[in-house]
Design an enzyme around this catalytic site. Sequence first.
Site, PDB file in Angstrom:
ATOM      1  N   ASN A   1      12.827  61.479  62.340  1.00  0.00           N
ATOM      2  CA  ASN A   1      13.802  62.232  63.125  1.00  0.00           C
ATOM      3  C   ASN A   1      13.296  63.605  63.538  1.00  0.00           C
ATOM      4  O   ASN A   1      13.674  64.117  64.594  1.00  0.00           O
ATOM      5  CB  ASN A   1      15.098  62.383  62.313  1.00  0.00           C
ATOM      6  CG  ASN A   1      16.008  63.451  62.876  1.00  0.00           C
ATOM      7  OD1 ASN A   1      16.603  63.283  63.940  1.00  0.00           O
ATOM      8  ND2 ASN A   1      16.120  64.564  62.164  1.00  0.00           N
TER       9      ASN A   1
ATOM     10  N   SER B   1      13.761  60.732  73.089  1.00  0.00           N
ATOM     11  CA  SER B   1      14.621  61.505  73.999  1.00  0.00           C
ATOM     12  C   SER B   1      14.514  60.918  75.391  1.00  0.00           C
ATOM     13  O   SER B   1      13.498  60.302  75.745  1.00  0.00           O
ATOM     14  CB  SER B   1      14.171  62.969  74.005  1.00  0.00           C
ATOM     15  OG  SER B   1      14.713  63.667  75.097  1.00  0.00           O
TER      16      SER B   1
ATOM     17  N   TYR C   1       6.841  68.539  75.421  1.00  0.00           N
ATOM     18  CA  TYR C   1       7.863  67.751  74.728  1.00  0.00           C
ATOM     19  C   TYR C   1       8.003  66.374  75.372  1.00  0.00           C
ATOM     20  O   TYR C   1       8.032  65.350  74.675  1.00  0.00           O
ATOM     21  CB  TYR C   1       9.197  68.495  74.777  1.00  0.00           C
ATOM     22  CG  TYR C   1      10.342  67.772  74.112  1.00  0.00           C
ATOM     23  CD1 TYR C   1      10.500  67.806  72.731  1.00  0.00           C
ATOM     24  CD2 TYR C   1      11.274  67.062  74.865  1.00  0.00           C
ATOM     25  CE1 TYR C   1      11.550  67.152  72.112  1.00  0.00           C
ATOM     26  CE2 TYR C   1      12.339  66.409  74.261  1.00  0.00           C
ATOM     27  CZ  TYR C   1      12.467  66.453  72.884  1.00  0.00           C
ATOM     28  OH  TYR C   1      13.521  65.798  72.283  1.00  0.00           O
TER      29      TYR C   1
ATOM     30  N   SER D   1       4.983  64.145  74.623  1.00  0.00           N
ATOM     31  CA  SER D   1       4.934  63.719  73.220  1.00  0.00           C
ATOM     32  C   SER D   1       5.931  62.599  72.948  1.00  0.00           C
ATOM     33  O   SER D   1       5.648  61.670  72.184  1.00  0.00           O
ATOM     34  CB  SER D   1       5.197  64.909  72.287  1.00  0.00           C
ATOM     35  OG  SER D   1       6.541  65.369  72.369  1.00  0.00           O
ATOM     36  N   LYS D   2       7.104  62.671  73.579  1.00  0.00           N
ATOM     37  CA  LYS D   2       8.105  61.624  73.381  1.00  0.00           C
ATOM     38  C   LYS D   2       7.727  60.335  74.121  1.00  0.00           C
ATOM     39  O   LYS D   2       8.000  59.227  73.638  1.00  0.00           O
ATOM     40  CB  LYS D   2       9.480  62.122  73.836  1.00  0.00           C
ATOM     41  CG  LYS D   2      10.059  63.209  72.944  1.00  0.00           C
ATOM     42  CD  LYS D   2      10.215  62.760  71.498  1.00  0.00           C
ATOM     43  CE  LYS D   2      10.919  63.786  70.642  1.00  0.00           C
ATOM     44  NZ  LYS D   2      11.091  63.337  69.232  1.00  0.00           N
TER      45      LYS D   2
END
Length: 265
Positions: A89, A142, A155, A158-159
């Site tokens: 998480n 996300s 971000y 990376s997701k």
Amino acid sequence: MQFADKTVVITGAAGVFGRWIAAHFAAEGATLCLSDRRGDALEAVVGELGLDADNTLRHVTELTDHASLLELIELVRMKWKAPDILVNNAGIYTKFGLLEMSFEDWDRVNDVNFRAPFVLTREMAKLMIAENRRGSIINISSGAARQMRNGSVPYCTSKSALERLSKGFALELAPHGIRVNVVEPGFAPGSSVSTLSDDYVASMLKRIPLGRSSGPDDAPNAIGFLCSDKASFITGAVLSVDGGNSIGTFESGQLGATPGTAAIR
């Protein structure tokens, strides 16, 4: 109490989503291992949720430090031999332009959001295989994995990488009966790690088609489902639980506007 005989590892357990996920599994009877970089916050979670302090494992984990990851894995091995469920998480959301951000900031985002889930998924899966556990692994992603955001490209990338990695693990771990899935939670302000301005929060809420931010049961219910026997034939899936935010651009107040006057975005 569908997880009464299950052990669950949750990273980022002291954050907004981490606390909600921990509360969900605790309410369903699971025994927890809570991981976060803030030890005092972990103790606060144990108290807030009324967990049995003697049976709840806690580990202060620095996800950018490989040795710290190995310590967490060894703690789980020594206490449980293997977990039944792993929820990766923890994550950080940063606002950096690609031309301005430092290499250190780039590495930190990818170490936390991508490398740490890789290490933990691989090593926890090895423990599951050794103990013949048909486990479940959830990686928290996300909608940014599919929709670039100006100023948050590290971000987003990376997701995206995390979701592809999850499908790769799902493929390779399937013969062992270990399922790997992804949940994309909706927008939930309140993080003390990745703080957001009031203006940013207000602008984000206007974009959510179902008209609200994520609540304490939304993502945890989805995670619980994917870890349950009801989802025993689901692996490699990506489930968006975001009120429609990742579907596309939406601005409240635009519906019903005079034809031809709506702003194009």
